[in-house]
Design a protein around this motif. Structure first.
Motif, PDB file in Angstrom:
ATOM      1  N   ASP A  64     -26.329  15.117  40.261  1.00 36.44           N
ATOM      2  CA  ASP A  64     -27.728  14.692  40.422  1.00 36.44           C
ATOM      3  C   ASP A  64     -28.227  14.898  41.859  1.00 36.44           C
ATOM      4  O   ASP A  64     -29.280  14.409  42.234  1.00 36.44           O
ATOM      5  CB  ASP A  64     -27.899  13.233  39.990  1.00 36.44           C
ATOM      6  CG  ASP A  64     -27.158  12.240  40.877  1.00 36.44           C
ATOM      7  OD1 ASP A  64     -26.525  12.656  41.883  1.00 36.44           O
ATOM      8  OD2 ASP A  64     -27.197  11.038  40.567  1.00 36.44           O
ATOM      9  N   ASN A  65     -27.431  15.606  42.668  1.00 33.85           N
ATOM     10  CA  ASN A  65     -27.737  15.940  44.057  1.00 33.85           C
ATOM     11  C   ASN A  65     -27.609  14.749  45.011  1.00 33.85           C
ATOM     12  O   ASN A  65     -27.983  14.854  46.174  1.00 33.85           O
ATOM     13  CB  ASN A  65     -29.107  16.602  44.197  1.00 33.85           C
ATOM     14  CG  ASN A  65     -29.156  17.555  45.374  1.00 33.85           C
ATOM     15  OD1 ASN A  65     -28.160  18.182  45.720  1.00 33.85           O
ATOM     16  ND2 ASN A  65     -30.310  17.654  46.013  1.00 33.85           N
ATOM     17  N   SER A  66     -27.096  13.612  44.550  1.00 33.41           N
ATOM     18  CA  SER A  66     -26.813  12.504  45.454  1.00 33.41           C
ATOM     19  C   SER A  66     -25.438  12.756  46.098  1.00 33.41           C
ATOM     20  O   SER A  66     -24.746  13.718  45.760  1.00 33.41           O
ATOM     21  CB  SER A  66     -26.836  11.168  44.705  1.00 33.41           C
ATOM     22  OG  SER A  66     -25.804  11.118  43.732  1.00 33.41           O
ATOM     23  N   LYS A 126     -23.104  19.676  33.463  1.00 32.70           N
ATOM     24  CA  LYS A 126     -23.427  18.450  32.711  1.00 32.70           C
ATOM     25  C   LYS A 126     -23.546  18.748  31.214  1.00 32.70           C
ATOM     26  O   LYS A 126     -23.005  18.020  30.381  1.00 32.70           O
ATOM     27  CB  LYS A 126     -24.706  17.818  33.239  1.00 32.70           C
ATOM     28  CG  LYS A 126     -25.053  16.497  32.559  1.00 32.70           C
ATOM     29  CD  LYS A 126     -25.996  15.698  33.398  1.00 32.70           C
ATOM     30  CE  LYS A 126     -26.318  14.358  32.834  1.00 32.70           C
ATOM     31  NZ  LYS A 126     -25.204  13.467  32.650  1.00 32.70           N
ATOM     32  N   CYS A 177     -26.641  21.711  36.125  1.00 34.30           N
ATOM     33  CA  CYS A 177     -27.190  21.505  34.785  1.00 34.30           C
ATOM     34  C   CYS A 177     -26.213  22.005  33.718  1.00 34.30           C
ATOM     35  O   CYS A 177     -25.965  21.317  32.723  1.00 34.30           O
ATOM     36  CB  CYS A 177     -28.527  22.212  34.660  1.00 34.30           C
ATOM     37  SG  CYS A 177     -29.311  21.988  33.057  1.00 34.30           S
TER      38      CYS A 177
END
Length: 163
Positions: A16-18, A82, A79
């Motif tokens: 999620d780019n965190s 996931k 993406c």
């Protein structure tokens, strides 16, 4: 001076780019697992999720480290990674990283450090190799790819660190 078996500060970028920090800023026991959704061991995602569900409220997490280091058995984009996991085993709630090298010239610094904590036998030979860190970031032990996350030895090790 850093104690040799205490994990220095490392960062991983999640799907999620965190950012996920090791050692945990939340004082959690962490099972770090190099994963690949197209691998024959990918069925372990389900066991990892069950282990996470069972112990997360007690201060435990799993960090899935997406990697193509063994047979390029992972997708390229966040993406697709996931989606690949969801198609294989369903929804996963524990953190999963973007692609990371766990061996070779572009090895992630965590895996380079972890290699100094174990013998040659304790280094990843394939996907789903597992490293256990305690709440302070101390290296505890490792488990081979063939070891299911719900095996008695993994559960015993996790429970010992949560006491």
């Amino acid at each position: 001076m850093q104690t040799p078996n205490i994990c220095p500060n490392f960062e991983f970028v999640l799907l999620d780019n965190s950012t996920f920090h090791l050692p945990s800023t939340e004082n959690q026991v962490i099972l770090v697992v190099n994963t690949a959704s197209k691998c024959g061991f990918a069925k372990q995602f389900s066991s990892l999720q069950k282990l996470y569900d069972r112990y997360h409220a007690s201060g435990f997490t799993v960090l899935g480290v997406s990697s193509q280091s063994f047979g390029k058995q992972e997708f390229e984009t966040a993406c697709d990674i996931k989606t690949g996991i969801n198609n294989k085993v369903g929804e996963i709630n524990f953190p999963i990283t973007e692609l990371v090298a766990v061996r070779g010239t572009n090895i992630h610094p965590f895996y380079a450090w972890a290699a100094t904590q174990v013998s040659l036998l304790g280094r990843p030979k394939w996907n789903f190799h597992k490293y256990l860190l305690d709440k302070t970031g101390r290296f505890v032990t490792w488990f081979a790819s063939v070891t299911d996350p719900l095996s008695p030895k993994v559960i015993e090790a996790v429970e010992a660190e949560l006491r």
